[in-house]
Design a protein around this motif. Structure first.
Motif, mmCIF file in Angstrom:
data_model
loop_
_atom_site.group_PDB
_atom_site.id
_atom_site.type_symbol
_atom_site.label_atom_id
_atom_site.label_comp_id
_atom_site.label_asym_id
_atom_site.label_seq_id
_atom_site.Cartn_x
_atom_site.Cartn_y
_atom_site.Cartn_z
ATOM 1 N N UNK A 1 45.257 20.324 29.951
ATOM 2 C CA UNK A 1 44.385 19.417 28.750
ATOM 3 C C UNK A 1 44.610 18.095 28.870
ATOM 4 N N UNK A 2 46.103 17.764 28.794
ATOM 5 C CA UNK A 2 46.478 16.420 28.841
ATOM 6 C C UNK A 2 45.892 15.570 30.123
ATOM 7 N N UNK A 3 46.203 16.325 31.158
ATOM 8 C CA UNK A 3 45.579 15.671 32.419
ATOM 9 C C UNK A 3 44.342 15.318 32.566
ATOM 10 N N UNK A 4 43.412 16.351 31.714
ATOM 11 C CA UNK A 4 41.943 16.034 31.664
ATOM 12 C C UNK A 4 41.393 15.289 30.440
ATOM 13 N N UNK A 5 42.532 14.778 29.703
ATOM 14 C CA UNK A 5 42.105 13.839 28.725
ATOM 15 C C UNK A 5 41.750 14.494 27.310
ATOM 16 N N UNK A 6 41.890 15.642 27.385
ATOM 17 C CA UNK A 6 41.501 16.524 25.972
ATOM 18 C C UNK A 6 42.498 16.389 25.053
ATOM 19 N N UNK A 7 42.626 15.214 24.185
ATOM 20 C CA UNK A 7 43.765 15.105 23.248
ATOM 21 C C UNK A 7 43.663 16.008 22.103
ATOM 22 N N UNK A 8 42.516 16.176 21.507
ATOM 23 C CA UNK A 8 42.358 17.074 20.556
ATOM 24 C C UNK A 8 43.018 18.501 20.618
ATOM 25 N N UNK A 9 42.526 19.018 21.935
ATOM 26 C CA UNK A 9 42.759 20.137 22.302
ATOM 27 C C UNK A 9 44.298 20.340 22.700
ATOM 28 N N UNK A 10 45.136 19.386 23.014
ATOM 29 C CA UNK A 10 46.315 19.388 23.155
ATOM 30 C C UNK A 10 47.152 19.888 21.804
#
Length: 533
Positions: free
Chosen positions: A77-86
């Motif tokens: 998730x972090x690699x793909x830029x999904x900060x909220x999901x992290x």
């Protein structure tokens, strides 16, 4: 808020390896004197090991797979830029693992007598009860560690592990010493030693909570995210197979516990006391044989997020290169340790535990060989899990477990073999697991690692080292004579010689490449000095 820096996989592994060295030195200061005849001795150490095996099973059920799944999901998730999901992944994992840890805590505290009876060691009851709250604390602690590792940050995990053992050692030893001197009996003294584990876990958790709050935003803001239900389903899908695979090892240890004690009494002709003494020395030696495997934890923690990130970005070749580099570097680190344990088994056991049962050195010779296969099993498990093949280690571990149980039953029941059968079966068990994992890995990567690239050169270097260490120890022991301290001096001379020989051989055979060293801090200068290409 300044977010902590991400490290490359080998840099992160180096940080955690440095921590492992500190942790295990401190751990040796705990278990070596604890098993001495002045504290718990062979029989009391058997109570300690039995209680710890139950704790390990519940801990494995709670933490073997889900923190790995957490790290993998956060890295992606972090690699793909999904900060909220992290952040949502973190909250879902925290709630779930706290519930699992709470359940394990309740079972251990409500039914310690029944658990101890099933192990064949009713004297372990107090230790099982004391370890109950530690199961809850470590489950929560594993979430915070997995969160940081998923961000490629291994530093807080390393610091928390050092804090954990730095508290465990003085608290556990002080309580064990006090309870033995007070005449409270070995089972109570064993439980006192185990209390150190609980105290260390509490301090480590406090540190991780404060570190995470200072360096990461846990508010949950920052972009799109899947639902909590979808995240929980993914956590189960990835974590359950890893947990089941990890539980095989814990179950094997529990079966080992009951099988050894029962077969020694039923078939090998030992009394209950004699069986506990033999299992006690086996438990002591197991602490030494597991030492190389502790160096696999940094590689496991570092390599999973690194490979997951590569695969998320469709960099198949880079993922394969990381896998082979990890296998090569890990082999260079652990193989000489395993050879050294086997070659120097007699002085190691007799220096650490003089007066212990004479079976110790023979057990360590076999277990030194088993240690390498344990390490390779652990690392190949992590590599398979990082490529999305988390179900395959379940198969290899189940097959190895069957081999262990069958060979245990046959060999331990033979009076001529008795306790040595447990060590021999361990070699076969983990060799089967490692071989099957390697075959699975060759089918899972686009450029599979070859044995000739990561095994043959370290094996040659370790073989030459082993011969040199054995020769120097034999020469010095003949010159210095008998006794514990002359044996310690001869062993020290053999170890120093082994280190020098191995370093020279590793450079001559190019066991580590310049590319591997460049991933380490200051590695480029070291590669130039060693003239590696």
């Amino acid at each position: 808020m300044a977010e902590a820096k991400r490290q490359n996989y080998l840099h992160g592994a180096a940080i955690m390896t440095a921590g492992v060295i500190v942790v295990k030195v401190l751990g040796a200061l705990f278990k070596i004197p604890l098993g001495s005849m002045k504290l718990l001795g062979d029989e009391g150490f058997s109570n300690f090991i039995s209680a710890y095996n139950i704790y390990t099973l519940f801990l494995t059920l709670s933490t073997a797979g889900f923190p790995v799944a957490l790290s993998r999901m956060i890295s992606e998730a972090d690699t793909l830029g999904r900060k909220g999901e992290v952040q949502r992944i973190f909250r879902v994992a925290l709630a779930f693992l706290a519930a699992l840890g709470g359940a394990a805590c309740l079972v251990m505290m409500l039914f310690p007598d029944a658990l101890a009876y099933r192990l064949g060691d009713v004297q372990a009851m107090q230790g099982i009860f004391v370890l109950g709250p530690a199961a809850l604390l470590v489950c929560v602690l594993s979430v915070y560690r997995g969160y940081c590792q998923g961000h490629g940050n291994m530093t807080p995990t390393t610091v928390s592990q050092i804090l954990e053992v730095a508290v465990k050692v003085p608290v556990g030893l002080a309580l064990a010493w006090y309870l033995v001197r007070s005449g409270r009996g070995l089972p109570v003294a064993s439980a006192g030693a185990i209390f150190g584990v609980l105290a260390g876990s509490a301090v480590a958790l406090i540190y991780m909570v404060r570190y995470t709050a200072r360096h990461y935003d846990l508010s949950g803001s920052g972009g799109e995210s899947r639902s909590s239900g979808a995240i929980f389903a993914d956590l189960l899908r990835i974590g359950v197979p890893i947990t089941l695979g990890g539980c095989v090892i814990a179950v094997i240890n529990l079966v080992d516990n009951a099988q050894i004690l029962n077969r020694l009494q039923d078939a090998a002709g030992c009394t209950a006391g004699e069986a506990r003494v033999l299992y006690g020395i086996y438990g002591k030696v197991q602490n030494l044989y597991m030492l190389p495997s502790y160096f696999m934890t940094p590689f496991q923690a570092s390599v999973i997020p690194a490979i997951v990130s590569c695969l998320a970005l469709k960099k198949q070749g880079e993922a394969s290169a990381i896998a082979e580099s990890a296998l090569r570097t890990a082999t260079v680190v652990v193989l000489p340790m395993c050879v050294g344990l086997s070659v120097m088994a007699y002085p190691i056991v007799n220096v650490l535990w003089p007066g212990s049962n004479a079976a110790g050195p023979g057990l360590l010779r076999y277990l030194g060989a088993a240690a390498f296969f344990v390490c390779m099993t652990m690392l190949t498990n992590a590599l398979l899990q990082s490529t999305g093949r988390e179900r395959l280690p379940m198969v290899s571990m189940a097959c190895g477990g069957v081999v262990k149980v069958v060979m245990n039953y046959v060999l331990i029941g033979d009076p001529a073999v008795n306790i040595h059968g447990a060590a021999i079966s361990a070699v076969a068990c983990f060799a089967v697991m490692a071989a099957m994992n390697y075959l699975f890995l060759r089918r899972s990567l686009s450029h599979p690692p070859r044995l000739s690239r990561f095994l043959l050169r370290p094996l040659l270097s370790s073989a030459v080292m082993g011969v040199g260490a054995w020769a120097v120890y034999g020469l010095l022991s003949g010159l210095l004579g008998g006794g514990r301290f002359p044996m310690l001096a001869a062993m020290g001379g053999g170890i120093v010689c082994a280190v020098v020989i191995y370093v020279v051989m590793a450079v001559l055979t190019r066991s580590v490449t310049a590319e591997d060293l460049r991933l380490l801090p200051g590695g480029e200068k070291l590669a130039a000095k060693l003239r590696l290409r």
